[in-house]
Design an enzyme around this catalytic site. Structure first.
Site, mmCIF file in Angstrom:
data_model
loop_
_atom_site.group_PDB
_atom_site.id
_atom_site.type_symbol
_atom_site.label_atom_id
_atom_site.label_comp_id
_atom_site.label_asym_id
_atom_site.label_seq_id
_atom_site.Cartn_x
_atom_site.Cartn_y
_atom_site.Cartn_z
ATOM 1 C CD1 TRP A 103 -2.321 -2.148 1.639
ATOM 2 C CD2 TRP A 103 -3.009 -1.087 -0.200
ATOM 3 N NE1 TRP A 103 -3.344 -2.882 1.075
ATOM 4 C CE2 TRP A 103 -3.783 -2.256 -0.043
ATOM 5 C CE3 TRP A 103 -3.260 -0.264 -1.300
ATOM 6 C CZ2 TRP A 103 -4.790 -2.621 -0.940
ATOM 7 C CZ3 TRP A 103 -4.260 -0.619 -2.194
ATOM 8 C CH2 TRP A 103 -5.013 -1.780 -2.017
ATOM 9 C CG ASP A 172 -3.750 4.165 3.666
ATOM 10 O OD1 ASP A 172 -4.885 4.001 4.162
ATOM 11 O OD2 ASP A 172 -3.339 3.521 2.675
ATOM 12 C CE LYS A 196 -8.996 -2.838 2.815
ATOM 13 N NZ LYS A 196 -8.223 -1.970 1.943
HETATM 14 C C1 LIG Z 1 -7.573 -1.445 0.975
HETATM 15 C C2 LIG Z 1 -6.534 -0.437 1.197
HETATM 16 C C3 LIG Z 1 -6.356 0.647 0.320
HETATM 17 C C4 LIG Z 1 -7.168 0.806 -0.951
HETATM 18 O O1 LIG Z 1 -8.443 1.167 -0.673
HETATM 19 P P1 LIG Z 1 -9.507 1.441 -1.853
HETATM 20 O O2 LIG Z 1 -10.642 2.010 -1.070
HETATM 21 O O3 LIG Z 1 -9.791 0.109 -2.465
HETATM 22 O O4 LIG Z 1 -8.913 2.378 -2.808
HETATM 23 C C5 LIG Z 1 -5.382 1.576 0.618
HETATM 24 N N1 LIG Z 1 -4.620 1.458 1.718
HETATM 25 C C6 LIG Z 1 -4.752 0.433 2.575
HETATM 26 C C7 LIG Z 1 -3.875 0.365 3.786
HETATM 27 C C8 LIG Z 1 -5.706 -0.542 2.346
HETATM 28 O O5 LIG Z 1 -5.853 -1.558 3.201
#
Ligand SMILES: *Cc1c(COP(=O)(O)O)cnc(C)c1O
Length: 361
Positions: A103, A172, A196
């Site tokens: 990521w 993030d 998530k």
């Molecule tokens: C799933 C995830 C993303 C991507 O998320 P999207 O909403 O699919 O763009 C980015 N960073 C992390 C840490 C993730 O787990």
């Protein structure tokens, strides 16, 4: 006979059963309107109340100070990978990133489109199995970016890095938002896709300190400025109403459970149960993450061969334990145990892993 399955998918992921039931009950008649939340105006007073409440609850549960805006956006966390540099980069000042896995790599790739990026620390030398320590950011940087939890690798920051006070720390938190109590003041920006640990797919939360809203260049498309959405309370255009409504219901539920303090306690307990099985398996299960970087949310492990892993995933499935296959890029196994995963689900997994070991040693 519903919901006898425990779902360990990484995202979209399991949602709290009481919330799913409530949403089902409310689906045809939202707040007494006789209409579904899916079909009413995002400007209606019934929707507006829920919209406001979602931000209020997030603010209350996470302890978000008043000088931060909460935005509900579309495009996923992946869109924030470029909205962060677009909104924060300052001419002549590089952007600094910590590289911890798949990521962070994607975030770094997008930032490079906007200017010079310095990787101040990386765990690539050991296949991203740890979070670098004693990371130092420089004063003359536009912002410092970290990935709070690497969902695929299964490593998580245990202690936030310190940054020079003029540098905003951007994180993030897609897979670890609200997994534990944090001090929001340490961050300039927090962003997270909802699917998530917060709610369904379709909405991304951005928490941004208000002094950072004005750095964005004038000639930026309206929709790509955080400020546009901050000024209109995330109602500049049609917002993803259903997803936001759902998040609001999840947040209400979290509050009744006792909030993030209670979640953190439960998350630590759940993660420990699984890590203990790994650690006490004499090498039958091998944890991917180094111990001091282990994720509370995504537990990654290997067995001795890919065949044995495949059979473990299959057997688990027969036992109602779904989604344990590791990410396609790294293989192995992964148990994602977000806030909504009940302790009972983890206990069932632990029992299964012990039995599987006994049968296959
Ligand atoms: C799933 C995830 C993303 C991507 O998320 P999207 O909403 O699919 O763009 C980015 N960073 C992390 C840490 C993730 O787990």
């Amino acid at each position: 006979m519903t919901h006898q399955i425990y779902n360990f998918y990484a995202g979209p992921a399991t949602l709290p059963l009481p919330v799913l039931q409530r949403v089902q009950k409310e689906l045809l008649n939202f707040e007494g309107t006789g209409m579904s939340v899916l079909e009413i105006s995002h400007r209606s007073k019934e929707y507006d109340a829920v919209h406001k409440k979602a931000s209020q609850l997030l603010r209350e549960l996470m302890g978000i100070p008043d000088n931060y805006k909460i935005l509900w956006l579309q495009g996923g966390a992946s869109t924030q990978f470029f909205m962060v540099p677009l909104n924060l980069q300052q001419t002549g000042k590089p952007m600094e990133y910590v590289h911890t896995g798949i990521w962070s790599k994607k975030a770094i790739k997008e930032a490079k489109l906007y200017g010079s990026v310095n990787i101040v620390a990386s765990s690539e030398d050991q296949k991203f199995t740890y979070i670098p320590k004693n990371v130092e950011f420089t004063k003359n940087t536009s912002f410092a970016h970290i990935t709070g939890n690497e969902t695929i690798g299964g490593i998580e920051w245990q202690q936030w890095p310190t940054v020079p006070k003029e540098v905003p720390l951007v994180c993030d938190m897609s897979s670890n938002l609200m997994d534990k109590v944090i001090d929001v003041k340490k961050f300039g920006v927090i962003y997270a896709g909802a699917q998530k640990n917060l709610g369904p797919a379709g909405v991304t939360v951005v928490i941004v300190r208000d002094d950072l809203l004005t750095r964005v260049p004038e000639n930026t498309p309206t929709m790509l400025k955080w400020k546009t959405h901050a000024d209109k309370d995330s109602l500049f255009n049609t917002c993803p109403c259903f997803s936001i409504y759902f998040c609001e219901r999840v947040l209400e539920h979290l509050k009744t459970l006792g909030g993030i303090t209670v979640m953190e306690k439960q998350n630590r307990k759940k993660a420990k149960l699984i890590y203990d099985v790994i650690d006490n398996s004499h090498g039958f299960y091998r944890g991917v993450a180094q111990k001091d970087s282990r994720s509370l949310m995504n537990i990654t492990f290997n067995l001795s061969t890919p065949e044995l892993e495949a059979s473990c995933v299959e057997e688990a499935k027969k036992n109602g334990l779904i989604g344990l296959k590791g990410h396609r890029d790294v293989g192995g196994m992964r148990a994602s145990i977000y806030n909504a995963m009940p302790l009972k689900g983890v206990e069932k997994l632990v029992e299964f892993l012990k039995e599987f070991k006994e049968q296959h040693e």
